[in-house]
Design an enzyme around this catalytic site. Structure first.
Site, mmCIF file in Angstrom:
data_model
loop_
_atom_site.group_PDB
_atom_site.id
_atom_site.type_symbol
_atom_site.label_atom_id
_atom_site.label_comp_id
_atom_site.label_asym_id
_atom_site.label_seq_id
_atom_site.Cartn_x
_atom_site.Cartn_y
_atom_site.Cartn_z
ATOM 1 N N GLU A 47 -6.367 39.953 -57.305
ATOM 2 C CA GLU A 47 -6.351 39.710 -55.846
ATOM 3 C C GLU A 47 -7.614 40.336 -55.226
ATOM 4 O OE1 GLU A 47 -3.669 42.404 -53.846
ATOM 5 O OE2 GLU A 47 -3.280 40.979 -52.218
ATOM 6 N N ASN A 107 -5.289 35.689 -47.397
ATOM 7 C CA ASN A 107 -5.459 36.332 -48.690
ATOM 8 C C ASN A 107 -5.190 35.232 -49.722
ATOM 9 O OD1 ASN A 107 -5.243 37.900 -51.014
ATOM 10 N ND2 ASN A 107 -4.206 39.581 -49.967
ATOM 11 N N LYS A 124 -1.542 33.650 -49.691
ATOM 12 C CA LYS A 124 -0.438 34.614 -49.855
ATOM 13 C C LYS A 124 0.603 34.472 -48.745
ATOM 14 C CE LYS A 124 -0.035 39.668 -50.604
ATOM 15 N NZ LYS A 124 -0.865 40.885 -50.794
ATOM 16 N N GLU A 143 -2.838 44.988 -44.341
ATOM 17 C CA GLU A 143 -2.883 43.538 -44.623
ATOM 18 C C GLU A 143 -2.330 42.729 -43.450
ATOM 19 O OE1 GLU A 143 -2.208 41.691 -48.463
ATOM 20 O OE2 GLU A 143 -1.710 43.666 -49.241
ATOM 21 N N CYS A 169 0.094 39.373 -55.519
ATOM 22 C CA CYS A 169 0.547 40.758 -55.372
ATOM 23 C C CYS A 169 1.958 40.903 -54.829
ATOM 24 C CB CYS A 169 -0.467 41.562 -54.549
ATOM 25 S SG CYS A 169 -0.188 43.336 -54.774
ATOM 26 N N ASN A 194 -3.348 44.230 -56.143
ATOM 27 C CA ASN A 194 -3.921 45.554 -55.825
ATOM 28 C C ASN A 194 -2.737 46.397 -55.371
ATOM 29 O OD1 ASN A 194 -7.198 45.685 -55.242
ATOM 30 N ND2 ASN A 194 -6.385 43.623 -54.990
#
Ligand code: CDT
Length: 310
Positions: A47, A107, A124, A143, A169, A194
């Site tokens: 990621e 993302n 994502k 995020e 993730c 991550n």
């Protein structure tokens, strides 16, 4: 009969704040070549692989973070990776921060075929962390400040002679991620991550970071009869320790290969995609055993409406 797909999780060690895209892409190409030498035809990168994990920092104006985003894929910095992968005949999946022409921030993870063509872009869905500055934390996980959730949901694409899905993730912690792809016949899910090992809202979870990582992916693989390939950005990055433990998981739920280090490392496994049908056609034969027609009855009996009222 077997349908072999040799895959590599290309784990990255830390990427520093000042490391430019060109030097990261050099590292990715080195991993790609190692994977190719070991027989891989598909390489999974982490990621946000092109930069440091920037959501750990608050910026008053989120537009200041746009320097970490890609406005095209491939762009000038990533073109050498696309070119080398096509030259070697290796497909790959790469996570990056995406800024779309109409101003959306996602993302994102892209899936690229062996000829260099883009198969799919996944954005994502589950965006973790928080959306405002929380100075009590030793580091931020912003995020929800920098990214919007992907609007398209989870897809599965015919590629690499199989049925390939993607997740990023935090998506891996949610059972519906796997099930939505399982219902589309997924045979291999590619995941970059991550994961800071320290979780400030509840540090009691810290020693369990590696266990939880495997728990969710092994269960998701088994319950949906799919391979899972997970690639970390691990190690000590800008003062924050990230989980490594990149791995390949079989449809049985067994881990068949795992990283030994927390640095740049290629983890290779030969995956028989036919192995999926052992589970999809038996214990987890969805058409035969799932009873979605009963879900409404159960919620009605408990006095709960599907709309969330009572
Ligand atoms: N990158 C990412 O999604 N990391 C999350 C950290 C959760 S704690 C805010 C993860 O689920 O690993």
């Amino acid at each position: 009969m077997s349908r072999s797909l040799t895959v590599a999780a290309a784990q990255l060690g830390p990427v520093g704040r000042d490391e430019d895209r060109a030097s990261v892409v050099d590292r990715l190409i080195a991993l790609l070549r190692q994977a190719h030498q070991r027989g891989a035809v598909l390489v999974v990168f982490p990621e946000l692989a092109l930069t440091t994990f920037f959501p750990r920092w608050w910026m008053d104006d989120p537009a200041q973070a746009d320097v970490w985003f890609e406005t095209e894929m491939p762009g000038p910095a990533t073109k050498p990776l696309f070119d080398e992968a096509a030259r070697l005949g290796v497909g790959f999946s790469l996570g990056y921060a995406e800024l779309t022409p109409d101003g959306h921030h996602y993302n994102t993870q892209v899936l690229v075929e062996r000829d260099g063509s883009i198969v799919a872009t996944y954005r994502k869905v589950h965006i973790p962390g928080h959306a405002s500055h929380e100075p009590w934390r030793p580091f931020q996980h912003l995020e929800r400040y920098y990214f919007e959730p992907g609007p398209e949901g989870f897809g599965v694409w015919p590629a690499l002679d199989g049925q390939i899905g993607m997740m990023i993730c935090n998506d891996r912690r949610w059972p519906e991620t796997y099930r939505v792809m399982g219902l589309q016949g997924v045979e291999m899910i590619l995941c970059g991550y991550n994961t800071p090992i320290h979780y400030p809202p509840d540090p009691s979870q810290d020693p369990l970071a590696g266990f939880h990582n495997q728990l969710v992916m092994q269960a998701g693989a088994y319950q949906n009869g799919t391979w899972v390939v997970a690639s970390a950005k691990g190690g000590l990055e800008e003062g924050v320790v990230h989980l490594a433990q990149s791995c390949v998981i079989a449809p049985s739920g067994q881990v068949v290969a795992q990283a030994l280090s927390a640095g740049d490392e290629v983890v290779v496994a030969d995956c028989d995609l036919e192995w999926c049908s052992r589970y999809k056609d038996t214990l987890f034969d969805f058409d035969r055993y799932r009873r979605p027609e009963h879900y409404g009855d159960i919620t009605a009996r408990r006095g709960v409406s599907l709309e969330g009222g009572s």
